[in-house]
Design a protein around this motif. Structure first.
Motif, PDB file in Angstrom:
ATOM      1  N   GLU A 164       0.833  -1.211   0.000  1.00 30.75           N
ATOM      2  CA  GLU A 164       0.000   0.000   0.000  1.00 30.75           C
ATOM      3  C   GLU A 164       0.863   1.256   0.000  1.00 30.75           C
ATOM      4  N   ARG A 165       1.912   1.252   0.803  1.00 33.22           N
ATOM      5  CA  ARG A 165       2.787   2.440   0.853  1.00 33.22           C
ATOM      6  C   ARG A 165       3.477   2.656  -0.494  1.00 33.22           C
ATOM      7  N   ALA A 166       3.945   1.583  -1.111  1.00 31.23           N
ATOM      8  CA  ALA A 166       4.613   1.701  -2.397  1.00 31.23           C
ATOM      9  C   ALA A 166       3.672   2.259  -3.462  1.00 31.23           C
ATOM     10  N   VAL A 167       2.452   1.739  -3.504  1.00 30.29           N
ATOM     11  CA  VAL A 167       1.476   2.224  -4.488  1.00 30.29           C
ATOM     12  C   VAL A 167       1.117   3.681  -4.202  1.00 30.29           C
ATOM     13  N   ALA A 168       0.898   4.013  -2.936  1.00 35.28           N
ATOM     14  CA  ALA A 168       0.556   5.384  -2.567  1.00 35.28           C
ATOM     15  C   ALA A 168       1.650   6.359  -2.987  1.00 35.28           C
ATOM     16  N   LEU A 169       2.895   6.001  -2.731  1.00 37.22           N
ATOM     17  CA  LEU A 169       4.003   6.878  -3.096  1.00 37.22           C
ATOM     18  C   LEU A 169       4.099   7.041  -4.608  1.00 37.22           C
ATOM     19  N   CYS A 170       4.058   5.942  -5.341  1.00 33.20           N
ATOM     20  CA  CYS A 170       4.170   6.044  -6.788  1.00 33.20           C
ATOM     21  C   CYS A 170       3.046   6.881  -7.379  1.00 33.20           C
ATOM     22  N   ARG A 171       1.830   6.665  -6.896  1.00 32.77           N
ATOM     23  CA  ARG A 171       0.702   7.424  -7.434  1.00 32.77           C
ATOM     24  C   ARG A 171       0.819   8.908  -7.087  1.00 32.77           C
ATOM     25  N   SER A 172       1.425   9.219  -5.968  1.00 37.02           N
ATOM     26  CA  SER A 172       1.608  10.618  -5.577  1.00 37.02           C
ATOM     27  C   SER A 172       2.736  11.291  -6.348  1.00 37.02           C
ATOM     28  N   LEU A 173       3.564  10.485  -7.006  1.00 36.56           N
ATOM     29  CA  LEU A 173       4.753  11.016  -7.679  1.00 36.56           C
ATOM     30  C   LEU A 173       4.671  10.902  -9.194  1.00 36.56           C
ATOM     31  N   GLY A 174       3.459  10.720  -9.714  1.00 35.47           N
ATOM     32  CA  GLY A 174       3.270  10.790 -11.161  1.00 35.47           C
ATOM     33  C   GLY A 174       3.174   9.470 -11.881  1.00 35.47           C
ATOM     34  N   VAL A 175       3.203   8.355 -11.150  1.00 32.95           N
ATOM     35  CA  VAL A 175       3.096   7.037 -11.789  1.00 32.95           C
ATOM     36  C   VAL A 175       1.708   6.471 -11.513  1.00 32.95           C
ATOM     37  N   ASP A 176       0.962   6.197 -12.560  1.00 37.41           N
ATOM     38  CA  ASP A 176      -0.350   5.556 -12.430  1.00 37.41           C
ATOM     39  C   ASP A 176      -0.092   4.092 -12.085  1.00 37.41           C
ATOM     40  N   ALA A 177      -0.035   3.800 -10.795  1.00 35.73           N
ATOM     41  CA  ALA A 177       0.457   2.501 -10.335  1.00 35.73           C
ATOM     42  C   ALA A 177      -0.644   1.639  -9.752  1.00 35.73           C
ATOM     43  N   ASP A 178      -0.608   0.357 -10.121  1.00 36.06           N
ATOM     44  CA  ASP A 178      -1.311  -0.692  -9.413  1.00 36.06           C
ATOM     45  C   ASP A 178      -0.236  -1.564  -8.755  1.00 36.06           C
ATOM     46  N   GLY A 179      -0.648  -2.411  -7.836  1.00 35.81           N
ATOM     47  CA  GLY A 179       0.341  -3.193  -7.119  1.00 35.81           C
ATOM     48  C   GLY A 179      -0.020  -4.653  -6.986  1.00 35.81           C
ATOM     49  N   VAL A 180       1.014  -5.488  -6.998  1.00 34.59           N
ATOM     50  CA  VAL A 180       0.872  -6.910  -6.709  1.00 34.59           C
ATOM     51  C   VAL A 180       1.845  -7.236  -5.587  1.00 34.59           C
ATOM     52  N   GLY A 181       1.338  -7.856  -4.525  1.00 38.13           N
ATOM     53  CA  GLY A 181       2.171  -8.142  -3.372  1.00 38.13           C
ATOM     54  C   GLY A 181       2.421  -9.620  -3.186  1.00 38.13           C
ATOM     55  N   ASP A 182       3.589  -9.922  -2.640  1.00 40.77           N
ATOM     56  CA  ASP A 182       3.929 -11.300  -2.322  1.00 40.77           C
ATOM     57  C   ASP A 182       3.659 -11.576  -0.848  1.00 40.77           C
ATOM     58  N   ASP A 183       3.013 -12.704  -0.572  1.00 41.55           N
ATOM     59  CA  ASP A 183       2.772 -13.138   0.806  1.00 41.55           C
ATOM     60  C   ASP A 183       3.439 -14.474   1.104  1.00 41.55           C
ATOM     61  N   SER A 184       4.168 -15.024   0.146  1.00 44.38           N
ATOM     62  CA  SER A 184       4.746 -16.353   0.340  1.00 44.38           C
ATOM     63  C   SER A 184       5.782 -16.370   1.462  1.00 44.38           C
ATOM     64  N   VAL A 185       6.450 -15.227   1.694  1.00 43.65           N
ATOM     65  CA  VAL A 185       7.504 -15.208   2.711  1.00 43.65           C
ATOM     66  C   VAL A 185       6.954 -14.932   4.113  1.00 43.65           C
ATOM     67  N   ARG A 186       5.647 -15.001   4.257  1.00 45.73           N
ATOM     68  CA  ARG A 186       5.064 -14.944   5.605  1.00 45.73           C
ATOM     69  C   ARG A 186       5.581 -16.090   6.488  1.00 45.73           C
ATOM     70  N   VAL A 187       6.118 -17.116   5.850  1.00 47.39           N
ATOM     71  CA  VAL A 187       6.654 -18.238   6.629  1.00 47.39           C
ATOM     72  C   VAL A 187       7.805 -17.782   7.528  1.00 47.39           C
ATOM     73  N   PHE A 188       8.468 -16.681   7.147  1.00 43.60           N
ATOM     74  CA  PHE A 188       9.481 -16.076   8.018  1.00 43.60           C
ATOM     75  C   PHE A 188       8.756 -15.141   8.970  1.00 43.60           C
ATOM     76  N   ARG A 189       8.092 -15.699   9.950  1.00 42.34           N
ATOM     77  CA  ARG A 189       7.115 -14.954  10.747  1.00 42.34           C
ATOM     78  C   ARG A 189       7.720 -13.779  11.496  1.00 42.34           C
ATOM     79  N   GLU A 190       8.883 -13.985  12.097  1.00 44.79           N
ATOM     80  CA  GLU A 190       9.477 -12.910  12.891  1.00 44.79           C
ATOM     81  C   GLU A 190       9.879 -11.735  12.004  1.00 44.79           C
ATOM     82  N   MET A 191      10.512 -12.016  10.872  1.00 43.55           N
ATOM     83  CA  MET A 191      10.907 -10.947   9.960  1.00 43.55           C
ATOM     84  C   MET A 191       9.689 -10.226   9.398  1.00 43.55           C
ATOM     85  N   TRP A 192       8.651 -10.996   9.065  1.00 43.11           N
ATOM     86  CA  TRP A 192       7.432 -10.381   8.527  1.00 43.11           C
ATOM     87  C   TRP A 192       6.802  -9.466   9.577  1.00 43.11           C
ATOM     88  N   PHE A 193       6.741  -9.942  10.827  1.00 41.66           N
ATOM     89  CA  PHE A 193       6.132  -9.150  11.892  1.00 41.66           C
ATOM     90  C   PHE A 193       6.921  -7.858  12.122  1.00 41.66           C
TER      91      PHE A 193
END
Length: 233
Positions: A164-193
């Motif tokens: 969300e932050r990446a899309v918000a920033l790009c859209r605020s800076l002149g890039v008509d941006a949509d975003g796709v996010g990865d959730d596969s690395v949620r298995v690294f729970r501590e780093m994700w948290f």
């Protein structure tokens, strides 16, 4: 006649303590309000622009945001997951070029170079890969994508907690941006948290950067890499 009572040392300490408590409370409330407002801005700006890989609208470019690279030059699991999404987007015809943006502030640490090597080793033509060596943070990557590489529309690829932050920033800076996010690395729970917690402060920084409209750390001249990659399609 009014009689003034001299404050003893303990009385003065108590009065000072009360002032500190009041100031701390007000400061905490202000910090909460700023953080809440920044997070609201991020979510509202990205609303309606977050997709799954198979439903994201087509765009000329996938903008892959950098992440940690190991001492051996191999992308971390987080970065590799982002690159895999970009590779699949290219193979599916959702994008025609991949702009990899990361930190290359030191010659012995090269995020975009490692990203290109990873993609090329998995069949992505190097003519489709464009390197941004000065994507030192998300703001810089989005700003340079537009101002240096001429990107007006893109699919931003990163982890879900950051999207969300990446899309918000790009859209605020002149890039008509949509975003796709990865959730596969949620298995690294501590780093994700830990990353999710850091997003609270990162949202405040993002809002401050947009309000200040600062230049990227390194701006530089216009580069034709994206144009060349699209022309080669």
């Amino acid at each position: 006649m009014r009689i003034f009572r001299r404050l003893t040392v303990p009385d003065r300490l108590k009065a000072a303590g009360r002032r500190i408590v009041v100031a701390g409370t007000l400061g905490g409330l202000l910090a909460f309000a700023v953080t809440a407002g920044s997070l609201t801005w991020v979510r509202d700006s990205a609303d309606g622009h977050i997709y799954q890989m198979n439903t994201v609208p087509a765009a000329p470019v996938a903008l892959v945001l950098g992440a940690q690279v190991g001492f051996d030059g191999q992308p971390s699991a987080f970065l590799a997951a982002r690159l895999e999404i970009a590779r699949q987007l290219l193979n599916a015809g959702k994008v025609k070029a991949i702009l990899v943006s990361g930190d290359h502030g030191n010659w012995n640490y090269d995020e975009p170079g490692s990203m290109m090597v990873w993609l090329a080793a998995r069949g992505v033509p190097t003519s489709k890969i464009v390197l941004d060596h000065a994507g030192f943070d998300t703001y810089d990557s989005c700003s340079r994508a537009h101002r240096v590489f001429g990107v007006d529309r893109a699919v931003v690829v990163t982890q879900g907690y950051h999207l969300e932050r990446a899309v918000a920033l790009c859209r605020s800076l002149g890039v008509d941006a949509d975003g796709v996010g990865d959730d596969s690395v949620r298995v690294f729970r501590e780093m994700w948290f830990r990353s999710e917690i850091r997003e609270q402060g990162a949202a405040v920084k993002a809002a401050a950067d947009v309000l200040s409209r600062r230049d990227p750390i390194f701006l530089g001249r216009h580069e034709t890499g994206v144009e060349d990659a699209l022309a080669a399609s």
